[in-house]
Design an enzyme around this catalytic site. Structure first.
Site, PDB file in Angstrom:
ATOM      1  N   CYS A   1       7.002   4.090 -10.418  1.00  0.00           N
ATOM      2  CA  CYS A   1       8.074   4.372 -11.491  1.00  0.00           C
ATOM      3  C   CYS A   1       9.297   5.162 -10.789  1.00  0.00           C
ATOM      4  O   CYS A   1       8.849   5.630  -9.698  1.00  0.00           O
ATOM      5  CB  CYS A   1       7.561   5.183 -12.459  1.00  0.00           C
ATOM      6  SG  CYS A   1       6.178   4.210 -13.312  1.00  0.00           S
TER       7      CYS A   1
ATOM      8  N   TRP B   1       6.119   1.216 -13.735  1.00  0.00           N
ATOM      9  CA  TRP B   1       5.076   0.468 -13.245  1.00  0.00           C
ATOM     10  C   TRP B   1       3.855   0.748 -14.147  1.00  0.00           C
ATOM     11  O   TRP B   1       3.578   2.098 -14.263  1.00  0.00           O
ATOM     12  CB  TRP B   1       4.679   0.789 -11.715  1.00  0.00           C
ATOM     13  CG  TRP B   1       3.547   0.086 -11.283  1.00  0.00           C
ATOM     14  CD1 TRP B   1       3.768  -0.976 -10.662  1.00  0.00           C
ATOM     15  CD2 TRP B   1       2.375   0.624 -11.154  1.00  0.00           C
ATOM     16  NE1 TRP B   1       2.450  -1.609 -10.207  1.00  0.00           N
ATOM     17  CE2 TRP B   1       1.383  -0.377 -10.720  1.00  0.00           C
ATOM     18  CE3 TRP B   1       1.660   1.793 -11.538  1.00  0.00           C
ATOM     19  CZ2 TRP B   1       0.131  -0.329 -10.148  1.00  0.00           C
ATOM     20  CZ3 TRP B   1       0.160   1.739 -11.269  1.00  0.00           C
ATOM     21  CH2 TRP B   1      -0.485   0.691 -10.850  1.00  0.00           C
TER      22      TRP B   1
ATOM     23  N   ASN C   1       7.255  10.004 -14.775  1.00  0.00           N
ATOM     24  CA  ASN C   1       6.451   9.259 -13.906  1.00  0.00           C
ATOM     25  C   ASN C   1       5.044  10.158 -13.725  1.00  0.00           C
ATOM     26  O   ASN C   1       5.000  11.162 -13.907  1.00  0.00           O
ATOM     27  CB  ASN C   1       6.838   9.478 -12.399  1.00  0.00           C
ATOM     28  CG  ASN C   1       8.312   8.365 -11.992  1.00  0.00           C
ATOM     29  OD1 ASN C   1       8.796   7.851 -12.922  1.00  0.00           O
ATOM     30  ND2 ASN C   1       8.992   8.540 -10.863  1.00  0.00           N
TER      31      ASN C   1
ATOM     32  N   GLU D   1      -5.758  -5.706   8.274  1.00  0.00           N
ATOM     33  CA  GLU D   1      -4.369  -5.505   7.725  1.00  0.00           C
ATOM     34  C   GLU D   1      -3.580  -6.945   7.583  1.00  0.00           C
ATOM     35  O   GLU D   1      -2.870  -6.898   6.501  1.00  0.00           O
ATOM     36  CB  GLU D   1      -3.348  -4.712   8.620  1.00  0.00           C
ATOM     37  CG  GLU D   1      -2.152  -4.541   8.519  1.00  0.00           C
ATOM     38  CD  GLU D   1      -1.467  -3.639   7.131  1.00  0.00           C
ATOM     39  OE1 GLU D   1      -2.575  -3.434   6.599  1.00  0.00           O
ATOM     40  OE2 GLU D   1      -0.328  -3.894   6.909  1.00  0.00           O
TER      41      GLU D   1
ATOM     42  N   GLU E   1      -1.333  -9.574  -0.675  1.00  0.00           N
ATOM     43  CA  GLU E   1      -0.500  -8.975  -1.434  1.00  0.00           C
ATOM     44  C   GLU E   1       0.749  -9.591  -1.656  1.00  0.00           C
ATOM     45  O   GLU E   1       1.253  -9.533  -2.943  1.00  0.00           O
ATOM     46  CB  GLU E   1      -0.517  -7.470  -1.162  1.00  0.00           C
ATOM     47  CG  GLU E   1       0.549  -7.197   0.049  1.00  0.00           C
ATOM     48  CD  GLU E   1       0.424  -5.797   0.411  1.00  0.00           C
ATOM     49  OE1 GLU E   1       0.792  -4.893  -0.518  1.00  0.00           O
ATOM     50  OE2 GLU E   1       0.520  -5.258   1.626  1.00  0.00           O
TER      51      GLU E   1
ATOM     52  N   HIS F   1     -23.403 -13.548   9.898  1.00  0.00           N
ATOM     53  CA  HIS F   1     -24.534 -12.656   8.821  1.00  0.00           C
ATOM     54  C   HIS F   1     -24.137 -13.209   7.299  1.00  0.00           C
ATOM     55  O   HIS F   1     -24.451 -12.415   6.614  1.00  0.00           O
ATOM     56  CB  HIS F   1     -24.291 -11.339   9.348  1.00  0.00           C
ATOM     57  CG  HIS F   1     -24.806 -10.920  10.574  1.00  0.00           C
ATOM     58  ND1 HIS F   1     -26.097 -11.168  10.725  1.00  0.00           N
ATOM     59  CD2 HIS F   1     -24.058 -10.794  11.767  1.00  0.00           C
ATOM     60  CE1 HIS F   1     -26.308 -10.976  12.134  1.00  0.00           C
ATOM     61  NE2 HIS F   1     -24.962 -10.525  12.772  1.00  0.00           N
TER      62      HIS F   1
ATOM     63  N   LYS G   1       5.538   0.528  -4.860  1.00  0.00           N
ATOM     64  CA  LYS G   1       5.503   1.435  -3.716  1.00  0.00           C
ATOM     65  C   LYS G   1       5.180   2.634  -4.134  1.00  0.00           C
ATOM     66  O   LYS G   1       5.789   3.095  -5.174  1.00  0.00           O
ATOM     67  CB  LYS G   1       7.052   1.315  -2.903  1.00  0.00           C
ATOM     68  CG  LYS G   1       7.168   1.794  -1.685  1.00  0.00           C
ATOM     69  CD  LYS G   1       7.003   0.573  -0.765  1.00  0.00           C
ATOM     70  CE  LYS G   1       7.225   1.062   0.671  1.00  0.00           C
ATOM     71  NZ  LYS G   1       6.374   0.140   1.794  1.00  0.00           N
TER      72      LYS G   1
HETATM   73  C1  F6R Z   1       0.347  -2.329   1.635  1.00  0.00           C
HETATM   74  C2  F6R Z   1       0.592  -0.850   1.328  1.00  0.00           C
HETATM   75  C3  F6R Z   1      -0.146   0.100   0.517  1.00  0.00           C
HETATM   76  C4  F6R Z   1      -0.038   1.232   0.954  1.00  0.00           C
HETATM   77  C5  F6R Z   1      -1.054   2.387   0.419  1.00  0.00           C
HETATM   78  C6  F6R Z   1      -0.778   3.638   1.116  1.00  0.00           C
HETATM   79  O1  F6R Z   1       1.311  -3.142   2.214  1.00  0.00           O
HETATM   80  O2  F6R Z   1       1.986  -0.685   1.244  1.00  0.00           O
HETATM   81  O3  F6R Z   1      -1.640  -0.375   0.803  1.00  0.00           O
HETATM   82  O4  F6R Z   1      -0.222   1.551   2.498  1.00  0.00           O
HETATM   83  O5  F6R Z   1      -0.657   2.454  -0.916  1.00  0.00           O
HETATM   84  O6  F6R Z   1       0.539   4.206   0.651  1.00  0.00           O
HETATM   85  P1  F6R Z   1       1.381   5.592   1.714  1.00  0.00           P
HETATM   86  O7  F6R Z   1       1.092   4.961   3.054  1.00  0.00           O
HETATM   87  O8  F6R Z   1       2.535   6.033   1.156  1.00  0.00           O
HETATM   88  O9  F6R Z   1       0.176   6.553   1.358  1.00  0.00           O
END
Ligand code: F6R
Length: 611
Positions: free
Chosen positions: A2, A75, A100, A484, A491, A507, A606
């Site tokens: 948010c 969000w 937020n 990763e 995603e 396995h 994010k």
């Molecule tokens: C994936 C991604 C998330 C963040 C996670 C942790 O591409 O961006 O998995 O890595 O939410 O976020 P931070 O690093 O900001 O603690």
């Protein structure tokens, strides 16, 4: 997660609020809204479900003119993403709130407020805040006093902003667990959940601390701390280029950020390497003394940052000889943990505001760790402020929701940590440290070479366009790199992707392999290569199609059902950083082919500031 923007000015503020929302949209993008006090003194709002562009279009048709206002991009946590649940929320016709975070006692508050005659028009927890505040105004007519009276009744994490048509000269804000920053102008002031939103209007900021309440007027800012005392908070001038919020020549932020990696890795190394050694003081003045006592490392992080920590475990144990545990923060924070003696607690986070990671750090402080170190990209974040030592990753603002440059700079920072711990404790020989320092200096060049493979990776991405499932394989420190890679693909392209250590294949997961299941592998030229090759034979024997990113010297060639993409040769210790690049490019190009929203994938946001 948010985004909040607010402004009190002598000029029309709707364009400023909208621009701020656009810059914050990466944090949440399922609905957006703005409320302003108009010249007539009336409080008006406009809300839309969907992206900020929907709101901007609506405001073209029904403009809002005012000099005091708040705005929000959402969000969803409580209540579906729809217009009714979009912020700002009102109580009566003159009080508006954006929020937020999560109010955990919202059900009890809702029942209490309904009992007092308040009617709710949304399913959100936020609406309880605005009605509670409305109720408090009956006893405390001043808006700041009413907010101070309401805050102790709100349990959970929040950053919030309030305006009232009956007190149209001020914007109120409160922070508890979710960041807020005040932007200082001349004869005008602003508020946002991230300074990025305000860089169009100012470069001077005040970061609110936990428990702060602020009253922001055109010509003044007053802040009260948790105890209610009036406090002065430091003003910070922000220098980083405002262009970070711009895609430049790139089609997406994600692609821009992938291509920034040689430069940001270079920046992360700057001032941290001496001649043949890592400069331990880069971790803080007390680092050398603390590191000398470290016998164990506990790493805690989430998502991509967790994968960086997993790579670090291989490095810390192999190079510095230090036992290392790693755990996702959401598990660590709720588990009864046995702390090894003389353990360093390390958090890794791009944003420094991830709720679970912050909570884990706060718990760790009670658990008897030797000290805490944050590896973080945001110097002003809560995680940095609350940790004893910090190593900033200098990746610059990361806008694409899928983390890319944050990950590689985290890996660089973690390798610096490994070398520093090995050096101080005398467990890493000088020659190996010098060799790795030289390899680190060459890393930006190697990353540039890997990026030059862009077109080859784009071609290979076509193999995935029609697929629904994929496997990612790696061995040793490449296993977290495979994890990763799988996370990136799922995603942003919504293709189901799973990562396995290649030795685990037989396995169980081998049962899934057929011609519809591409198998992606990273294969640097190391002591595990021959074992990995055998695992790949197991896949080919079942008709599985292989996509292998392999060291040019690995002796792997294209063949039927096997697509080999040659990688530049690199020191084995640094291979996880290099091999991340083609996997990022792969997921990017698959997502572009599938036509998904690369920078703002569905259901995500994010900076996850809620649990
Ligand atoms: C994936 C991604 C998330 C963040 C996670 C942790 O591409 O961006 O998995 O890595 O939410 O976020 P931070 O690093 O900001 O603690």
């Amino acid at each position: 997660m948010c985004g909040i923007v607010g402004a009190v000015a002598e000029r029309p503020i709707t364009p400023i609020l909208l621009e701020g929302l656009k810059r914050l949209e990466y944090r949440g993008y399922d609905s957006a809204g703005v409320a302003v006090i108009e010249q007539s003194g009336a409080l008006q709002r406009c809300r839309r479900s969907g992206k900020v562009s929907e709101l901007a279009q609506a405001l073209l048709n029904e403009p809002l003119h005012g000099r005091l206002g708040i705005a929000h991009t959402r969000w969803a946590t409580h209540g579906a993403p729809c217009e009714r649940n979009a912020h700002p929320h009102f109580s009566g016709s003159d009080l508006a709130v954006v929020h937020n975070g999560i109010i955990e006692n919202h059900e009890a508050l809702r029942a209490e407020l309904c009992g007092l005659g308040y009617e709710f028009s949304s399913d959100t927890d936020t609406e309880t805040i605005v009605h509670l505040l409305h109720h408090k105004l009956k006893t405390f007519p001043d808006l700041a006093d009413a907010l101070k009276a309401a805050i102790p009744e709100l349990h959970g994490a929040y950053g919030l902003a309030v305006i009232s048509a009956s007190q149209p000269d001020r914007l109120l804000a409160a922070r508890s667990g979710s960041p807020l920053v005040i932007g200082l102008g001349l004869g005008e002031n602003f508020l946002a959940s991230d300074q990025l939103a305000l860089r169009q209007v100012t470069d001077r900021f005040i970061y609110l601390e936990e428990g702060d309440i602020a009253e922001i007027r055109r010509n003044s800012v007053q802040i009260w701390d948790e105890s209610g005392a009036l406090v002065e908070r430091e003003q910070v001038q922000y220098h980083e280029g405002a262009e970070a919020a711009d895609k430049g020549e790139y089609r997406h932020f994600m692609l821009k950020e992938i291509h920034e990696q040689p430069a940001v890795v270079q920046r992360t190394l700057e001032g941290r390497l001496g001649s043949g050694r890592v400069l331990v003081q880069a971790f803080g003045a007390e680092a050398a003394e603390l590191f000398a006592r470290v016998k164990n490392v506990q790493i805690v992080a989430c998502g991509t940052s967790y994968h960086a920590g997993m790579v670090a475990r291989y490095w810390l144990e192999a190079l510095a000889g230090i036992p290392c545990q790693i755990e996702v923060a959401s598990e660590f924070r709720y588990r009864k943990v046995v702390v090894q003696p003389d353990s360093l607690f390390v958090t890794i986070s791009q944003s420094g505001e991830t709720a679970d990671t912050l909570a884990a750090l706060r718990n760790a402080k009670e658990l008897g760790f030797l000290g805490s170190l944050a590896i973080c990209n945001v110097g002003t974040s809560s995680l940095v402020r609350e940790s004893e030592l910090t190593l900033l990753t200098h990746a610059g603002p990361e806008i694409g929701v899928a983390s890319t440059k944050a990950f590689t700079t985290q890996l660089v920072a973690l390798l610096l940590l490994t070398l520093a711990l090995g050096q101080v404790r005398g467990t890493l020989d000088k020659a190996t440290e010098a060799e790795l320092v030289e390899a680190l200096r060459r890393l930006p060049t190697h990353l540039g070479e890997a990026l030059a493979m862009d077109k080859k990776v784009e071609k290979v991405a076509e193999l995935f366009a029609e697929k629904h499932h994929t496997l990612f394989l790696g061995r040793g420190a490449q296993y977290p790199v495979a994890m990763e890679g799988a996370l990136k693909l799922k995603e942003i392209s919504y293709i189901h992707a799973e990562a396995y250590p290649a030795g685990e294949l037989k396995h169980g997961p081998l049962a899934l392999v057929d011609s519809d299941m591409p198998v992606v592998t990273v294969a640097p030229n190391n002591e595990l290569l021959e074992k990995l090759k055998s695992n790949l034979q197991e896949v080919r024997a079942r008709g599985g199609e292989l996509i292998v990113f392999a060291d040019q010297q690995a002796g792997m060639a294209n063949g039927e059902g096997t697509h080999v993409i040659g990688m530049p040769h690199i020191h084995d210790v640094l291979a996880p950083i290099l091999y991340t690049i083609p996997l990022q490019l792969l997921s990017y190009y698959v997502a572009v082919l599938k036509g998904t929203d690369v920078d703002q994938p569905r259901n995500l946001a994010k900076s996850v500031t809620v649990e």
